[in-house]
Scaffold this motif. Structure first.
Motif, PDB file in Angstrom:
ATOM      1  N   LEU A   5      36.842 -42.153   5.243  1.00 17.85           N
ATOM      2  CA  LEU A   5      36.081 -41.903   3.913  1.00 17.85           C
ATOM      3  C   LEU A   5      34.718 -40.992   4.279  1.00 17.85           C
ATOM      4  N   PRO A   6      34.466 -40.096   3.077  1.00 13.36           N
ATOM      5  CA  PRO A   6      33.476 -39.017   3.146  1.00 13.36           C
ATOM      6  C   PRO A   6      32.132 -39.690   3.034  1.00 13.36           C
ATOM      7  N   LYS A  28      27.037 -47.503   6.102  1.00 14.84           N
ATOM      8  CA  LYS A  28      26.151 -48.717   5.190  1.00 14.84           C
ATOM      9  C   LYS A  28      25.590 -47.973   4.015  1.00 14.84           C
ATOM     10  N   SER A  29      26.581 -47.516   3.465  1.00 16.88           N
ATOM     11  CA  SER A  29      26.006 -46.721   1.982  1.00 16.88           C
ATOM     12  C   SER A  29      26.387 -47.708   0.868  1.00 16.88           C
ATOM     13  N   PHE A  30      27.208 -48.831   0.928  1.00 17.05           N
ATOM     14  CA  PHE A  30      27.687 -49.558  -0.429  1.00 17.05           C
ATOM     15  C   PHE A  30      27.482 -50.794  -0.423  1.00 17.05           C
ATOM     16  N   ASP A  31      26.984 -51.625  -1.405  1.00 15.43           N
ATOM     17  CA  ASP A  31      26.855 -52.860  -1.436  1.00 15.43           C
ATOM     18  C   ASP A  31      28.344 -53.744  -1.820  1.00 15.43           C
ATOM     19  N   ALA A  32      29.005 -53.140  -2.096  1.00 19.43           N
ATOM     20  CA  ALA A  32      30.556 -53.738  -2.465  1.00 19.43           C
ATOM     21  C   ALA A  32      31.616 -52.491  -2.208  1.00 19.43           C
ATOM     22  N   VAL A  89      31.486 -48.502   5.795  1.00 19.98           N
ATOM     23  CA  VAL A  89      30.657 -47.890   4.796  1.00 19.98           C
ATOM     24  C   VAL A  89      29.818 -49.045   4.113  1.00 19.98           C
ATOM     25  N   LEU A  90      29.909 -50.314   4.400  1.00 19.96           N
ATOM     26  CA  LEU A  90      29.254 -51.144   3.734  1.00 19.96           C
ATOM     27  C   LEU A  90      28.046 -51.597   4.306  1.00 19.96           C
ATOM     28  N   VAL A 140      35.929 -39.314  -6.553  1.00 19.76           N
ATOM     29  CA  VAL A 140      35.969 -38.454  -5.239  1.00 19.76           C
ATOM     30  C   VAL A 140      37.510 -38.434  -4.962  1.00 19.76           C
ATOM     31  N   GLU A 141      37.745 -37.433  -4.445  1.00 23.33           N
ATOM     32  CA  GLU A 141      39.232 -37.323  -3.761  1.00 23.33           C
ATOM     33  C   GLU A 141      39.411 -37.296  -2.510  1.00 23.33           C
TER      34      GLU A 141
END
Length: 258
Positions: A134-135, A139-143, A166-167, A127-128
């Protein structure tokens, strides 16, 4: 401009190495640097760290500790060439999915080509985009990982806030960055190597030593371990800590979203 380090109070936003720049100017200048060094990025990191960056990155991925038996969503920021992402995939035995985000298209192109050659493209998304915006959904990511890239972000507090957003709950922020050497003898040697040798070698290897001069100066402007840890805490992370590598040449910072 002062050659002293910035503090938790700020200063990196208008610091292009030792040059003071106006609001909004730094990002374009940083982009130009990485367009120039993208094809020689591994060489650059070898020059900056004496080859030790490979060991430090392995330690970072050990800290990520991606599970080997279930899905795991990881975001690697300023990781265009895939160095950290590939390591996370290896450590997860292919169970992780890593989103590689970089603002620099030249760096991402190198990563895409490397991923195709390694047969890893199906586990990666490139992703650029800007670390400050952040696009991704909350709460999208584990790390969230970033290796040797946070000091090139103009608005670091904003990027840290985005990392927290986003975490997922229980997610971990890990940042590997060059830092402040804590051994006087090592510091003297490292200073001479950095300012005298690295730009000259960069000139010999790539034909232009100026990008390397900026990168050396940006290391010296970046907040030291305690100040950067304070910035991470201010971004609402818990259990904030750091570990020095090689006398503080680099440090691995950690924070949790609890």
């Amino acid at each position: 401009m002062s050659q002293s380090r910035t503090t938790a109070g700020g200063g990196m936003k208008t610091s292009f190495g030792y040059t003071q720049v106006g609001e909004g100017e730094k990002q374009e200048r940083v982009n130009d640097v990485f367009h120039q060094v993208a094809q020689r990025y591994d060489v650059m990191n070898d020059l900056m760290s004496g080859g030790m960056h490979r060991i430090w990155k392995d330690a970072m991925v050990t800290a990520v500790n991606p599970p080997k038996d279930r899905a795991f969503a990881s975001l690697d920021v300023a990781g265009g060439t895939g160095d950290i992402a590939f390591r996370i995939l290896d450590a997860s035995r292919g169970n992780a999915h890593v989103t590689v985000l970089d603002i620099n298209g030249s760096m991402l192109q190198v990563g895409r080509e490397r991923a195709e050659k390694r047969g890893l493209a199906q586990n990666l998304t490139f992703v650029e985009a800007n670390a400050e915006d952040l696009p991704f959904e909350d709460k999208s990511f584990d790390a969230y990982t970033v290796a040797f890239g946070i000091r090139n972000v103009p608005d670091i507090p904003k990027a840290l806030g985005e990392a927290y957003r986003v975490l997922k709950r229980g997610g971990r922020f890990l940042c590997l960055e060059f830092s402040e050497v804590d051994a006087p003898v090592l510091e003297t040697v490292y200073e001479k190597w950095s300012f005298n040798a690295i730009p000259r070698i960069g000139q010999a290897v790539t034909g232009d030593g100026e990008p390397y001069r900026y990168l050396v100066e940006s290391i010296r402007k970046f907040p030291n371990q305690e100040n950067f840890a304070a910035m991470i805490r201010k971004a609402s992370f818990s259990r904030v800590s750091y570990k020095n590598f090689t006398g503080g040449i680099a440090a691995l910072h950690s924070g949790w979203k609890l």
